[in-house]
Structures are given as structure tokens and as C-alpha cells.
Design a protein around this motif. Sequence first.
Motif, PDB file in Angstrom:
ATOM      1  N   LEU A 114      29.047  12.576 -87.948  1.00 38.17           N
ATOM      2  CA  LEU A 114      27.765  13.111 -88.415  1.00 38.17           C
ATOM      3  C   LEU A 114      26.594  12.258 -87.925  1.00 38.17           C
ATOM      4  N   TYR A 115      26.742  10.937 -87.996  1.00 41.67           N
ATOM      5  CA  TYR A 115      25.665  10.039 -87.576  1.00 41.67           C
ATOM      6  C   TYR A 115      25.288  10.281 -86.118  1.00 41.67           C
ATOM      7  N   VAL A 116      26.313  10.308 -85.245  1.00 46.71           N
ATOM      8  CA  VAL A 116      26.045  10.473 -83.814  1.00 46.71           C
ATOM      9  C   VAL A 116      25.466  11.864 -83.541  1.00 46.71           C
ATOM     10  N   SER A 117      26.052  12.875 -84.160  1.00 43.31           N
ATOM     11  CA  SER A 117      25.588  14.248 -83.933  1.00 43.31           C
ATOM     12  C   SER A 117      24.132  14.412 -84.353  1.00 43.31           C
ATOM     13  N   LYS A 118      23.773  13.817 -85.486  1.00 40.70           N
ATOM     14  CA  LYS A 118      22.401  13.926 -85.992  1.00 40.70           C
ATOM     15  C   LYS A 118      21.394  13.368 -85.001  1.00 40.70           C
ATOM     16  N   MET A 119      21.797  12.360 -84.231  1.00 36.50           N
ATOM     17  CA  MET A 119      20.900  11.759 -83.248  1.00 36.50           C
ATOM     18  C   MET A 119      20.756  12.622 -81.995  1.00 36.50           C
ATOM     19  N   ILE A 120      21.797  13.380 -81.660  1.00 31.74           N
ATOM     20  CA  ILE A 120      21.818  14.120 -80.399  1.00 31.74           C
ATOM     21  C   ILE A 120      21.338  15.561 -80.555  1.00 31.74           C
ATOM     22  N   ILE A 121      21.612  16.176 -81.679  1.00 32.83           N
ATOM     23  CA  ILE A 121      21.323  17.606 -81.858  1.00 32.83           C
ATOM     24  C   ILE A 121      19.844  17.964 -81.682  1.00 32.83           C
ATOM     25  N   PRO A 122      18.885  17.189 -82.229  1.00 36.37           N
ATOM     26  CA  PRO A 122      17.477  17.595 -82.071  1.00 36.37           C
ATOM     27  C   PRO A 122      17.063  17.813 -80.622  1.00 36.37           C
ATOM     28  N   GLY A 123      17.499  16.963 -79.724  1.00 37.55           N
ATOM     29  CA  GLY A 123      17.163  17.124 -78.308  1.00 37.55           C
ATOM     30  C   GLY A 123      17.771  18.387 -77.726  1.00 37.55           C
ATOM     31  N   MET A 124      19.000  18.688 -78.115  1.00 36.21           N
ATOM     32  CA  MET A 124      19.635  19.919 -77.648  1.00 36.21           C
ATOM     33  C   MET A 124      18.886  21.142 -78.151  1.00 36.21           C
ATOM     34  N   LYS A 125      18.433  21.092 -79.395  1.00 41.32           N
ATOM     35  CA  LYS A 125      17.689  22.228 -79.955  1.00 41.32           C
ATOM     36  C   LYS A 125      16.363  22.416 -79.223  1.00 41.32           C
ATOM     37  N   GLU A 126      15.706  21.316 -78.889  1.00 42.18           N
ATOM     38  CA  GLU A 126      14.443  21.415 -78.149  1.00 42.18           C
ATOM     39  C   GLU A 126      14.638  22.061 -76.789  1.00 42.18           C
ATOM     40  N   ARG A 127      15.764  21.759 -76.152  1.00 40.83           N
ATOM     41  CA  ARG A 127      16.031  22.283 -74.809  1.00 40.83           C
ATOM     42  C   ARG A 127      16.759  23.631 -74.835  1.00 40.83           C
ATOM     43  N   ASN A 128      17.157  24.068 -76.049  1.00 39.16           N
ATOM     44  CA  ASN A 128      17.906  25.321 -76.187  1.00 39.16           C
ATOM     45  C   ASN A 128      19.157  25.348 -75.309  1.00 39.16           C
ATOM     46  N   SER A 129      19.841  24.230 -75.283  1.00 42.93           N
ATOM     47  CA  SER A 129      21.097  24.156 -74.538  1.00 42.93           C
ATOM     48  C   SER A 129      21.855  22.910 -74.964  1.00 42.93           C
ATOM     49  N   GLY A 130      23.151  22.930 -74.725  1.00 39.08           N
ATOM     50  CA  GLY A 130      23.974  21.777 -75.056  1.00 39.08           C
ATOM     51  C   GLY A 130      25.376  22.202 -75.444  1.00 39.08           C
ATOM     52  N   HIS A 131      26.246  21.223 -75.554  1.00 36.76           N
ATOM     53  CA  HIS A 131      27.637  21.493 -75.912  1.00 36.76           C
ATOM     54  C   HIS A 131      28.145  20.293 -76.707  1.00 36.76           C
ATOM     55  N   ILE A 132      28.708  20.548 -77.875  1.00 35.33           N
ATOM     56  CA  ILE A 132      29.301  19.490 -78.700  1.00 35.33           C
ATOM     57  C   ILE A 132      30.793  19.765 -78.820  1.00 35.33           C
ATOM     58  N   VAL A 133      31.598  18.772 -78.463  1.00 31.76           N
ATOM     59  CA  VAL A 133      33.054  18.865 -78.573  1.00 31.76           C
ATOM     60  C   VAL A 133      33.507  17.882 -79.651  1.00 31.76           C
ATOM     61  N   ASN A 134      34.116  18.401 -80.700  1.00 35.12           N
ATOM     62  CA  ASN A 134      34.626  17.570 -81.779  1.00 35.12           C
ATOM     63  C   ASN A 134      36.149  17.502 -81.702  1.00 35.12           C
ATOM     64  N   ILE A 135      36.679  16.283 -81.771  1.00 32.58           N
ATOM     65  CA  ILE A 135      38.133  16.110 -81.716  1.00 32.58           C
ATOM     66  C   ILE A 135      38.676  16.037 -83.142  1.00 32.58           C
ATOM     67  N   SER A 136      39.331  17.098 -83.536  1.00 37.31           N
ATOM     68  CA  SER A 136      39.964  17.177 -84.847  1.00 37.31           C
ATOM     69  C   SER A 136      41.443  16.798 -84.692  1.00 37.31           C
ATOM     70  N   SER A 137      42.327  17.533 -85.318  1.00 42.83           N
ATOM     71  CA  SER A 137      43.761  17.254 -85.241  1.00 42.83           C
ATOM     72  C   SER A 137      44.518  18.416 -85.864  1.00 42.83           C
ATOM     73  N   VAL A 138      45.782  18.574 -85.462  1.00 48.35           N
ATOM     74  CA  VAL A 138      46.606  19.571 -86.139  1.00 48.35           C
ATOM     75  C   VAL A 138      46.836  19.183 -87.601  1.00 48.35           C
ATOM     76  N   ALA A 139      46.527  17.928 -87.939  1.00 48.40           N
ATOM     77  CA  ALA A 139      46.611  17.489 -89.341  1.00 48.40           C
ATOM     78  C   ALA A 139      45.632  18.260 -90.216  1.00 48.40           C
ATOM     79  N   ALA A 140      44.631  18.887 -89.602  1.00 49.11           N
ATOM     80  CA  ALA A 140      43.693  19.721 -90.353  1.00 49.11           C
ATOM     81  C   ALA A 140      44.315  21.065 -90.716  1.00 49.11           C
TER      82      ALA A 140
END
Length: 249
Positions: A114-140
Amino acid sequence: MKTILITGATSGIGKSTAQLLAKQSNRIIICGRRTEVLESLKTDLSQFTEMFSLKFDIRNLEEVEAAINSLPEEWKNIDVLINNAGNAHGLDPLSAGKTDDWDSMIDGNVKGLLYVSKMIIPGMKERNSGHIVNISSVAARQTYANGVVYCATKKAVDVISEGMRIELTEFGIKITNIQPGAVETDFSMVRFKGDSEKAATVYAGYEPLKAEDIADSIAYCINAPKHVCISDMTIYPTAQAEPRTIYRK
């Protein structure tokens, strides 16, 4: 050419992903806690592309903010964020669980993402583009005994990914949630606190996934055409049927 920021890039899936994406001529920002490893990887991959490194602990909000704010202007526009950093600590029932282990998993797997995403997302929203890849697990996908807190943190990653998709699709931002099965990395060494014999048993009797397999999958997702978003991907080794079932020779 994309500018890609990868957390947990000093080992395992993060390192393999940095290596592959650098060879595909993307500009890579590698993040981690070990300065020597970061600098060594940066040197190795600089023969393929432009590299930048950031040393910080994703569990510490002040470090996250300071590190990302320190990026030079020409590195601030992040096209792809790969939230790879995370951990598993201990394999105890809740009644015997160590709260330090719980804190480490919740702080790294959930709050750090969450901390890292919060820092990066505003810039992506301003540019109307971007891609976020989250590594989860089959444990979910299936909770197992003695790993309840780890499973809960990875379930949280699934939920956060879904929430990101709901909030960010209108801004042209893609969200990909990847759930790897058994991958042979330092994961089990960390979980078993350096006990190499116990760690080895996790991968005995079958062929587990390799970090490179997940890196290939990440590359596939971020290289898809602009109108294509791979929202969720579950990856098992052939010998694994579900999180608790592995067929060993």
C-alpha cells in the motif's frame, strides 16, 4: 521502452524479473534493502539498459516516501509498478504464533504494498496510463493450517488488487494480480528462519516453479497490447493440484 519499478528486486522473483525486463530494453528501478546486492545487480544489468536503484524497507513509510521522492525528474514517471516484495515467517498454529512474525508479514505483504502504491498511483492517474502488477499467492485461494496469517495477507493482496482495478480502470491503469504456486526461491529459507534442511523438503520429489517462470508471466502481462489487461493469473507447477496438494515421486 517502459520505466519499471520493482520492489524486492535483490532476490527470487524480483531479481529474475529485473533481469528479464532489462534485457527487453526497459528502464528499470530496482528496490531492496541490501545496498551491495542492489549495486551489483545494477552494474550487471547496465549493459542492457538504463538502471537506477533505491534502498529502502517497504515496511517503513518514511523510508518509502523519502526514497521515491528522491528519484531524479527523468525517473519519476513510472509506467509499471511491480509490487513483488513480501515475506513468510514461521509455520506455527495461531495459538503458538509469534507476533513478531505476524507483524513482519502484515507490514511487508500488505502495508508495504500500500505504501509504495500510494506513492506511484497519483502520477499514473495524471498521465491516464500505467500498469500495477501485484504478486499474491495461491495461499490466497485456500487457507492452510499453520499458515493462517500468511494466507490472510495474500488474500488481502487479492482484495487490494480488485479494489485498485475498480478505482483505477477509468484512468487507463491496468491491474494484474498474480498468484504463484510453489516457487523454488529463498521463500522457504526465510519461512524456516534459515533451516536449510526444512526448506529443502518443501521442494523435494517434484519440479517446482522457478523464479524465471514467474518473470516470464509478468513480462507477458505487461507486454500485452494496450487494450488487453490480464487481470488475474494463477500459476502452479505441474505437480501441484492446489495449495495443499503436491504429488511427489
